[in-house]
Design a protein around this motif. Sequence first.
Motif, PDB file in Angstrom:
ATOM      1  N   LYS A 109       0.838  -1.196   0.000  1.00 49.47           N
ATOM      2  CA  LYS A 109       0.000   0.000   0.000  1.00 49.47           C
ATOM      3  C   LYS A 109       0.874   1.247   0.000  1.00 49.47           C
ATOM      4  O   LYS A 109       1.778   1.394   0.819  1.00 49.47           O
ATOM      5  CB  LYS A 109      -0.916   0.002   1.224  1.00 49.47           C
ATOM      6  CG  LYS A 109      -1.915   1.154   1.237  1.00 49.47           C
ATOM      7  CD  LYS A 109      -2.856   1.067   2.421  1.00 49.47           C
ATOM      8  CE  LYS A 109      -3.865   2.199   2.416  1.00 49.47           C
ATOM      9  NZ  LYS A 109      -4.801   2.116   3.567  1.00 49.47           N
ATOM     10  N   GLY A 110       0.635   2.140  -0.939  1.00 43.48           N
ATOM     11  CA  GLY A 110       1.423   3.358  -1.062  1.00 43.48           C
ATOM     12  C   GLY A 110       2.536   3.259  -2.076  1.00 43.48           C
ATOM     13  O   GLY A 110       3.137   4.279  -2.440  1.00 43.48           O
ATOM     14  N   ALA A 111       2.823   2.044  -2.578  1.00 45.26           N
ATOM     15  CA  ALA A 111       3.881   1.880  -3.567  1.00 45.26           C
ATOM     16  C   ALA A 111       3.424   2.410  -4.920  1.00 45.26           C
ATOM     17  O   ALA A 111       2.237   2.422  -5.246  1.00 45.26           O
ATOM     18  CB  ALA A 111       4.263   0.405  -3.687  1.00 45.26           C
ATOM     19  N   ARG A 112       4.382   2.851  -5.724  1.00 44.69           N
ATOM     20  CA  ARG A 112       4.097   3.194  -7.109  1.00 44.69           C
ATOM     21  C   ARG A 112       3.878   1.920  -7.916  1.00 44.69           C
ATOM     22  O   ARG A 112       4.424   0.864  -7.598  1.00 44.69           O
ATOM     23  CB  ARG A 112       5.252   3.995  -7.717  1.00 44.69           C
ATOM     24  CG  ARG A 112       5.306   5.448  -7.271  1.00 44.69           C
ATOM     25  CD  ARG A 112       6.584   6.129  -7.732  1.00 44.69           C
ATOM     26  NE  ARG A 112       6.833   5.953  -9.153  1.00 44.69           N
ATOM     27  CZ  ARG A 112       7.967   6.330  -9.751  1.00 44.69           C
ATOM     28  NH1 ARG A 112       8.950   6.854  -9.034  1.00 44.69           N
ATOM     29  NH2 ARG A 112       8.131   6.154 -11.044  1.00 44.69           N
ATOM     30  N   ILE A 113       3.087   2.040  -8.959  1.00 48.94           N
ATOM     31  CA  ILE A 113       2.893   0.914  -9.867  1.00 48.94           C
ATOM     32  C   ILE A 113       4.189   0.694 -10.641  1.00 48.94           C
ATOM     33  O   ILE A 113       4.748   1.654 -11.189  1.00 48.94           O
ATOM     34  CB  ILE A 113       1.727   1.179 -10.830  1.00 48.94           C
ATOM     35  CG1 ILE A 113       0.411   1.298 -10.040  1.00 48.94           C
ATOM     36  CG2 ILE A 113       1.620   0.096 -11.887  1.00 48.94           C
ATOM     37  CD1 ILE A 113      -0.773   1.700 -10.899  1.00 48.94           C
ATOM     38  N   PRO A 114       4.714  -0.532 -10.701  1.00 48.83           N
ATOM     39  CA  PRO A 114       5.947  -0.765 -11.470  1.00 48.83           C
ATOM     40  C   PRO A 114       5.759  -0.421 -12.950  1.00 48.83           C
ATOM     41  O   PRO A 114       4.660  -0.493 -13.492  1.00 48.83           O
ATOM     42  CB  PRO A 114       6.194  -2.267 -11.279  1.00 48.83           C
ATOM     43  CG  PRO A 114       5.474  -2.621 -10.012  1.00 48.83           C
ATOM     44  CD  PRO A 114       4.260  -1.738  -9.991  1.00 48.83           C
ATOM     45  N   PHE A 115       6.852  -0.050 -13.580  1.00 50.57           N
ATOM     46  CA  PHE A 115       6.888   0.286 -15.005  1.00 50.57           C
ATOM     47  C   PHE A 115       5.954   1.448 -15.342  1.00 50.57           C
ATOM     48  O   PHE A 115       5.275   1.442 -16.373  1.00 50.57           O
ATOM     49  CB  PHE A 115       6.550  -0.940 -15.866  1.00 50.57           C
ATOM     50  CG  PHE A 115       7.431  -2.129 -15.598  1.00 50.57           C
ATOM     51  CD1 PHE A 115       8.766  -2.114 -15.945  1.00 50.57           C
ATOM     52  CD2 PHE A 115       6.920  -3.254 -14.970  1.00 50.57           C
ATOM     53  CE1 PHE A 115       9.584  -3.215 -15.688  1.00 50.57           C
ATOM     54  CE2 PHE A 115       7.721  -4.355 -14.713  1.00 50.57           C
ATOM     55  CZ  PHE A 115       9.065  -4.327 -15.075  1.00 50.57           C
ATOM     56  N   ALA A 116       5.918   2.450 -14.456  1.00 52.43           N
ATOM     57  CA  ALA A 116       5.101   3.643 -14.686  1.00 52.43           C
ATOM     58  C   ALA A 116       5.949   4.868 -14.347  1.00 52.43           C
ATOM     59  O   ALA A 116       5.784   5.476 -13.283  1.00 52.43           O
ATOM     60  CB  ALA A 116       3.828   3.611 -13.838  1.00 52.43           C
ATOM     61  N   PRO A 117       6.892   5.247 -15.224  1.00 48.37           N
ATOM     62  CA  PRO A 117       7.773   6.388 -14.928  1.00 48.37           C
ATOM     63  C   PRO A 117       6.976   7.670 -14.732  1.00 48.37           C
ATOM     64  O   PRO A 117       5.970   7.900 -15.417  1.00 48.37           O
ATOM     65  CB  PRO A 117       8.674   6.476 -16.165  1.00 48.37           C
ATOM     66  CG  PRO A 117       7.902   5.796 -17.251  1.00 48.37           C
ATOM     67  CD  PRO A 117       7.132   4.697 -16.566  1.00 48.37           C
ATOM     68  N   LYS A 118       7.434   8.497 -13.805  1.00 47.33           N
ATOM     69  CA  LYS A 118       6.701   9.722 -13.482  1.00 47.33           C
ATOM     70  C   LYS A 118       6.709  10.694 -14.660  1.00 47.33           C
ATOM     71  O   LYS A 118       5.700  11.355 -14.939  1.00 47.33           O
ATOM     72  CB  LYS A 118       7.297  10.377 -12.236  1.00 47.33           C
ATOM     73  CG  LYS A 118       6.558  11.640 -11.801  1.00 47.33           C
ATOM     74  CD  LYS A 118       6.959  12.085 -10.408  1.00 47.33           C
ATOM     75  CE  LYS A 118       6.339  11.188  -9.355  1.00 47.33           C
ATOM     76  NZ  LYS A 118       6.513  11.749  -7.987  1.00 47.33           N
ATOM     77  N   TYR A 119       7.823  10.800 -15.358  1.00 42.81           N
ATOM     78  CA  TYR A 119       7.930  11.730 -16.479  1.00 42.81           C
ATOM     79  C   TYR A 119       8.447  11.006 -17.713  1.00 42.81           C
ATOM     80  O   TYR A 119       9.421  10.239 -17.634  1.00 42.81           O
ATOM     81  CB  TYR A 119       8.882  12.884 -16.166  1.00 42.81           C
ATOM     82  CG  TYR A 119       8.526  13.691 -14.959  1.00 42.81           C
ATOM     83  CD1 TYR A 119       7.544  14.692 -15.022  1.00 42.81           C
ATOM     84  CD2 TYR A 119       9.169  13.481 -13.745  1.00 42.81           C
ATOM     85  CE1 TYR A 119       7.217  15.439 -13.902  1.00 42.81           C
ATOM     86  CE2 TYR A 119       8.855  14.224 -12.624  1.00 42.81           C
ATOM     87  CZ  TYR A 119       7.875  15.202 -12.701  1.00 42.81           C
ATOM     88  OH  TYR A 119       7.555  15.940 -11.594  1.00 42.81           O
ATOM     89  N   THR A 120       7.819  11.246 -18.850  1.00 42.02           N
ATOM     90  CA  THR A 120       8.396  10.882 -20.135  1.00 42.02           C
ATOM     91  C   THR A 120       8.239  12.084 -21.063  1.00 42.02           C
ATOM     92  O   THR A 120       7.193  12.755 -21.066  1.00 42.02           O
ATOM     93  CB  THR A 120       7.721   9.657 -20.768  1.00 42.02           C
ATOM     94  OG1 THR A 120       6.310   9.887 -20.884  1.00 42.02           O
ATOM     95  CG2 THR A 120       7.958   8.406 -19.940  1.00 42.02           C
TER      96      THR A 120
END
Length: 776
Positions: free
Chosen positions: A658-669
């Motif tokens: 809980k609270g983790a970022r979704i893997p393979f979802a870069p914040k900026y592209t």
Amino acid sequence: MRNFATVSLFLASSASLVSMASAQTAPQSNGTDDGRLGDIVVTAQKREQSINSVGLSLQALSGADLQKRRIDSAADLVKAVPGFTFTPSPYATPVYTLRGVGLYDSGLAVAPSVSVYIDEVPLAYPIMTLGGTLDLERVEVLKGPQGTLFGQSSTGGAVNYIAAKPTSSFQYGIKGSLNEFGQVDAEGFISGPISPTLGARLAVKTQQGGAWQKSTSRDDKLGDARFLTGRLLLDWQPSDTLKFSFNANGFIDKGDPLAPSLIRVAPTNPELIAPGFDQSKPARRPRDADWPEGYPDRDNSFYQFALRGDLQLSDNAKLTSISSYQKATADEQLPFSGTPFPYQNILHFGFVKSFNQELRLSGDAGSLNWLVGASYEHVKSDDHIRYDQRIVSNRVIIPGLPAYQDAHASVAQKNETYAFFGNLDYRLTDRLSARVGLRYTHNKTTGVGCTFDDLPSNELGFLFEAIQTSIKGSAVPIAPGDCVTLDDNANPGPVPMRLSEGNVSWRFGLDYKLDSGALFYAAVSRGYKQGILPNVAAVQSAQYDPAVRERLDAYEVGVKAPIAGRALQVNASAFYYDYKDKQIRGTVLNAFGKLEREINVPKSRVFGLEAEVQMRPIRGLNASVGATYLDSKITSSISTIPGTSETYNSDGVQLDAKGARIPFAPKYTVVGDAEYDWDIGGDTQALIGGGLVYHSADNGSLATKAVPATEFRIKPYTVIDLRAGLQAADGRWRGTVWVSNVFNVLRWNTVFRTIDDYFRYQDRPRTVGVSISYRN
């Protein structure tokens, strides 16, 4: 509150740009010689429309754009589409992600989250998509759930390739390139009429050579391409109201598989590590990798036949039928450690084949455009993965028993899906339009999973007999090739799997268009991705439990604004995704160490902003830049460990996700491209251009502040490409010298943990090449 403030500022900025557009109304043009951007016609809603009249987030690239940016595969779309990422897998199945929505799974028959089509015909599984970019008129990338028109398994979006069609006069063209590693690409087409009612187009492409990976342990190279793809199109129009289009396409891929690059050795049991394994050299440079000498091999293939019929029933109604059959076959030997040792070498083989049928009726009635239809899909697959376990350090599970040497995982499955769908687009006023779409889908999947030892010595079978005895005091005999996976009563055997799921996807939207051509849109939609029958090496039958369907509710507002007489185009959107039961590849721990299973994340969400600017400020200069911002978060615990609210990450470390970022979802592209051409005499022009891709830091595993999973970190990178050359003013020929990855940036998009090491798949190094093209 922070997200609300961000959206408010974002939309206020967009509104300011649109105000500028309102003050500079100008007629539209399809040409670009007058200094204006061309208007692109797309078929994102299964009918022809101007891209600025489609109220959804959509990016279209013409065939000329694809050639300029050297987009030769779906993986290269990362150069042009912000928010799109490509991740290689150990097998033949690439992974596509849009706006953080994707599924990292390498099963042959695992439905993706981003669907791919060619002329609306599905390339239903990622292995089928490798030849899709051949001889294209354009490509359309639709973002967000597309379930109402494109069906389930498009929660992230859809990529629709539009093939170049047969021409009314004889035409031909050739393209070729050569790079410094010796890779030769050659492509050509011929097109024209065979009779007054029949036209044809044949396109062929081959890629050969170009080994670019270097062994870190010896003088050896890997990476030669041996790829051949082709497509035959036939258009027959026996009458003014009836037209048939036939498409036969396929590929053969015998190229070298990509070898892993070692990060570091981390043995589970140092006492049983193979001699010298811990001395393997980590990768330091983009070309560094390693593999067992003589091992990697590949012989994959695909073919597809599709027939489309369009019958014009009246001026306002058309009946369309699309039928297709496709089959992909995999047969490959793959290294799996980034070392020169035969460590867990993989033998991967199998097939997936499918039949698809869509029948729809569409038309218009004054202010109303309508569409109704039905579709059917039948899929059959057989997927096998054999792991060589001879030197893994946990090969001795029970002291006194021989070490097991082989593990073979397989899943055979059948899938049937039918759907009924409809879409309405109604012009309420001259400025305001509303659209609504609905699709009911039912999917039934059955399969059998089996983990076994196919060696005559049968060490794995003997081991599971001993495990049975330790649990219940007796054992069911296990012969070579028999399934070893234990059920709840500790009995071995094949594991039956079944999913039967129904869903209703929908979409509602409003579009408001200004006199300037600017379009505001708002949409809310719901999409589904079908459940998964996993192919894993399973000790317990629970590892074969299917992951159920996932659901995505999407909320989006956006604007598309031509500005300054179409010298500038600004597109912007803000979106929020509410995810339920997102599918991910999870981890379980037992006496064999870290094994895999499919799991569902109960709740997660993605908030995002996206913007794209295209400009032609002066004649000869074309530039574009696009950016995507993602804030993804898992908002509930994932309870896969009995009695806890926790799960394991890819390293086998227990954590509350809980609270983790979704893997393979870069914040900026961020992606950008610019090209300037100018006359130098006659009909010849000089050109210079370049492109940029930025990818912020990411992680290939579940990670939190308490459990950062640093070994799986994907570092940020910026890659710059440059090109220069000469071309004909009318576009008939073009020659360029180019450099990709100018600064030789070391980059990767995924990390793996085996029993005894960590490795990654690295992208190509700096590469210099030349390209030429000609068409009559």
